[in-house]
Design a protein around this motif. Sequence first.
Motif, PDB file in Angstrom:
ATOM      1  N   ASP A  18       0.657  -1.327   0.169  1.00 57.20           N
ATOM      2  CA  ASP A  18      -0.053   0.080   0.045  1.00 57.20           C
ATOM      3  C   ASP A  18       1.077   1.035  -0.113  1.00 57.20           C
ATOM      4  O   ASP A  18       0.571   2.409  -0.809  1.00 57.20           O
ATOM      5  CB  ASP A  18      -0.909  -0.112   1.142  1.00 57.20           C
ATOM      6  CG  ASP A  18      -1.715   1.387   1.249  1.00 57.20           C
ATOM      7  OD1 ASP A  18      -2.433   1.709   0.433  1.00 57.20           O
ATOM      8  OD2 ASP A  18      -1.651   1.979   2.402  1.00 57.20           O
ATOM      9  N   VAL A  19       1.963   1.301   0.962  1.00 61.94           N
ATOM     10  CA  VAL A  19       2.722   2.484   0.891  1.00 61.94           C
ATOM     11  C   VAL A  19       3.394   2.647  -0.347  1.00 61.94           C
ATOM     12  O   VAL A  19       3.495   3.956  -0.831  1.00 61.94           O
ATOM     13  CB  VAL A  19       3.704   2.396   2.103  1.00 61.94           C
ATOM     14  CG1 VAL A  19       4.868   3.379   2.290  1.00 61.94           C
ATOM     15  CG2 VAL A  19       3.027   2.141   3.839  1.00 61.94           C
ATOM     16  N   HIS A  20       4.105   1.486  -1.045  1.00 66.38           N
ATOM     17  CA  HIS A  20       4.857   1.705  -2.186  1.00 66.38           C
ATOM     18  C   HIS A  20       3.941   2.256  -3.185  1.00 66.38           C
ATOM     19  O   HIS A  20       4.398   3.306  -4.011  1.00 66.38           O
ATOM     20  CB  HIS A  20       5.468   0.388  -2.401  1.00 66.38           C
ATOM     21  CG  HIS A  20       5.971   0.265  -4.037  1.00 66.38           C
ATOM     22  ND1 HIS A  20       5.753   0.281  -5.041  1.00 66.38           N
ATOM     23  CD2 HIS A  20       7.491   0.644  -3.866  1.00 66.38           C
ATOM     24  CE1 HIS A  20       6.579   0.446  -6.102  1.00 66.38           C
ATOM     25  NE2 HIS A  20       7.859   0.556  -5.461  1.00 66.38           N
ATOM     26  N   ALA A  21       2.854   1.672  -3.518  1.00 69.47           N
ATOM     27  CA  ALA A  21       1.871   2.318  -4.444  1.00 69.47           C
ATOM     28  C   ALA A  21       1.507   3.504  -4.274  1.00 69.47           C
ATOM     29  O   ALA A  21       1.273   4.461  -5.265  1.00 69.47           O
ATOM     30  CB  ALA A  21       0.582   1.498  -4.444  1.00 69.47           C
ATOM     31  N   SER A  22       1.368   4.257  -3.003  1.00 74.85           N
ATOM     32  CA  SER A  22       1.028   5.492  -2.572  1.00 74.85           C
ATOM     33  C   SER A  22       2.255   6.318  -3.102  1.00 74.85           C
ATOM     34  O   SER A  22       1.892   7.515  -3.478  1.00 74.85           O
ATOM     35  CB  SER A  22       0.285   5.503  -1.358  1.00 74.85           C
ATOM     36  OG  SER A  22      -0.664   4.607  -0.984  1.00 74.85           O
ATOM     37  N   LEU A  23       3.357   5.899  -2.513  1.00 78.14           N
ATOM     38  CA  LEU A  23       4.411   7.031  -2.698  1.00 78.14           C
ATOM     39  C   LEU A  23       4.812   7.328  -4.252  1.00 78.14           C
ATOM     40  O   LEU A  23       5.057   8.310  -4.534  1.00 78.14           O
ATOM     41  CB  LEU A  23       5.616   6.246  -2.132  1.00 78.14           C
ATOM     42  CG  LEU A  23       5.970   6.118  -0.574  1.00 78.14           C
ATOM     43  CD1 LEU A  23       7.179   5.014  -0.513  1.00 78.14           C
ATOM     44  CD2 LEU A  23       6.153   7.438  -0.029  1.00 78.14           C
ATOM     45  N   ILE A  25       2.469   7.527  -6.817  1.00 79.02           N
ATOM     46  CA  ILE A  25       1.291   8.365  -7.172  1.00 79.02           C
ATOM     47  C   ILE A  25       1.636   9.765  -6.349  1.00 79.02           C
ATOM     48  O   ILE A  25       1.512  10.651  -7.288  1.00 79.02           O
ATOM     49  CB  ILE A  25       0.090   7.681  -6.582  1.00 79.02           C
ATOM     50  CG1 ILE A  25      -0.296   6.414  -7.550  1.00 79.02           C
ATOM     51  CG2 ILE A  25      -1.015   8.805  -7.082  1.00 79.02           C
ATOM     52  CD1 ILE A  25      -0.272   6.420  -8.947  1.00 79.02           C
ATOM     53  N   TYR A  26       2.077   9.752  -5.153  1.00 83.80           N
ATOM     54  CA  TYR A  26       2.088  10.961  -4.721  1.00 83.80           C
ATOM     55  C   TYR A  26       3.248  11.800  -5.286  1.00 83.80           C
ATOM     56  O   TYR A  26       3.320  12.766  -5.288  1.00 83.80           O
ATOM     57  CB  TYR A  26       2.208  10.920  -3.245  1.00 83.80           C
ATOM     58  CG  TYR A  26       1.025  10.360  -2.403  1.00 83.80           C
ATOM     59  CD1 TYR A  26      -0.223  10.351  -2.988  1.00 83.80           C
ATOM     60  CD2 TYR A  26       1.008   9.787  -1.249  1.00 83.80           C
ATOM     61  CE1 TYR A  26      -1.304   9.966  -2.450  1.00 83.80           C
ATOM     62  CE2 TYR A  26      -0.005   9.111  -0.617  1.00 83.80           C
ATOM     63  CZ  TYR A  26      -1.223   9.408  -1.178  1.00 83.80           C
ATOM     64  OH  TYR A  26      -2.502   8.689  -0.755  1.00 83.80           O
ATOM     65  N   GLN A 225       1.848  11.941   3.825  1.00 88.66           N
ATOM     66  CA  GLN A 225       0.671  11.921   3.040  1.00 88.66           C
ATOM     67  C   GLN A 225       0.550  10.264   3.165  1.00 88.66           C
ATOM     68  O   GLN A 225      -1.179   9.967   2.969  1.00 88.66           O
ATOM     69  CB  GLN A 225       0.693  12.329   1.773  1.00 88.66           C
ATOM     70  CG  GLN A 225      -0.391  12.513   0.875  1.00 88.66           C
ATOM     71  CD  GLN A 225       0.056  13.015  -0.339  1.00 88.66           C
ATOM     72  OE1 GLN A 225       0.947  13.296  -1.094  1.00 88.66           O
ATOM     73  NE2 GLN A 225      -1.201  13.725  -1.234  1.00 88.66           N
ATOM     74  N   CYS A 226       1.185   9.409   2.931  1.00 82.39           N
ATOM     75  CA  CYS A 226       1.125   7.993   3.108  1.00 82.39           C
ATOM     76  C   CYS A 226       0.279   7.766   4.535  1.00 82.39           C
ATOM     77  O   CYS A 226      -0.941   6.824   4.426  1.00 82.39           O
ATOM     78  CB  CYS A 226       2.111   6.974   2.844  1.00 82.39           C
ATOM     79  SG  CYS A 226       3.044   7.139   1.060  1.00 82.39           S
ATOM     80  N   ASN A 229      -3.292   9.700   4.278  1.00 81.11           N
ATOM     81  CA  ASN A 229      -4.527   9.234   3.555  1.00 81.11           C
ATOM     82  C   ASN A 229      -4.783   7.635   3.686  1.00 81.11           C
ATOM     83  O   ASN A 229      -5.799   6.936   3.124  1.00 81.11           O
ATOM     84  CB  ASN A 229      -3.886   9.254   1.882  1.00 81.11           C
ATOM     85  CG  ASN A 229      -3.890  10.853   1.745  1.00 81.11           C
ATOM     86  OD1 ASN A 229      -4.413  11.618   2.588  1.00 81.11           O
ATOM     87  ND2 ASN A 229      -3.689  11.243   0.617  1.00 81.11           N
ATOM     88  N   GLY A 230      -3.656   6.926   4.072  1.00 86.29           N
ATOM     89  CA  GLY A 230      -3.839   5.388   4.395  1.00 86.29           C
ATOM     90  C   GLY A 230      -4.626   5.094   5.693  1.00 86.29           C
ATOM     91  O   GLY A 230      -4.815   3.863   6.034  1.00 86.29           O
TER      92      GLY A 230
END
Length: 279
Positions: A18-23, A25-26, A225-226, A229-230
């Motif tokens: 989850d964190v990797h995918a968010s990083l 995109i952000y 942000q991760c 938003n997570g």
Amino acid sequence: MPSPFPGMDPYLEAHWRDVHASLVIYARDALQGVLPTSLRARVEESVLLESPKGLGDHPLFPDVRVVEYTSKRGLETRPAAGAAVAEPVLVETEAEPATETFLEIIDRESGNRVVTVIEFLSPSNKSPGPNREQYLRKQREVCSSDANLVEIDLNRFGTHALAFPLEHLKPQGRTAYMACVRRATQRGKAEVYPMPLWERLPVVKVPLRPDDADVPLDLQALVEQCYRNGAYEGTLDYAADPDPPLFGADKDWADEWLRDKGLRPRKKPPRRKGKPKSR
């Protein structure tokens, strides 16, 4: 409430997918607003060849979709009179291969030429096996091309995989987290950002074309942000050790830091032994 850690939160590593995918995109969103007008940041995918050691036996992960179905009377589809209702045949299917995302900055005016590749390293990049070999091969190809490479390592699982020899860095600079920038205009040189657990994550200078100024990428803002938003607040057990665990000075500092924040119980002082009775 934000994460209690001033820099990278090691408890987020247990939720790396989850964190990797968010990083990714952000980071794309943060860069899009500061790039020159002809450049664009784009998310790309690489296919994992197999599951890295220690991460489970299954290399494939299913897509997850949560859908709410609302049943409304009278809207059900009914077969026409006399129509035969077919019975489906159940067959085994194969799951889609797992993928990991990364960023490319491309130049629209030169046929979408890749200017800079930005990677957030994952355990698959740092664990023995074909995925690591695939990543290191790509790393060598980028470093020998006219594109820049930015690598950000915010995961302690596995071994060193950044594009510089670890032994060339002084021991005090070999921190839990690091970033590395390889510029196409400076072959044989690496800009290394040590990132101690107790410090704010840095703003990394992202190189572009030779005549462009670097653009900033605030890693601390991305991690915050991760966390926000997570919705990780209240879900991480700071009383227990993170996964993977911390060691040495990092472990001692984190233990004291979390106790000061009231997230771990204070250690009880050792009981004093009474004076021995005189005979």
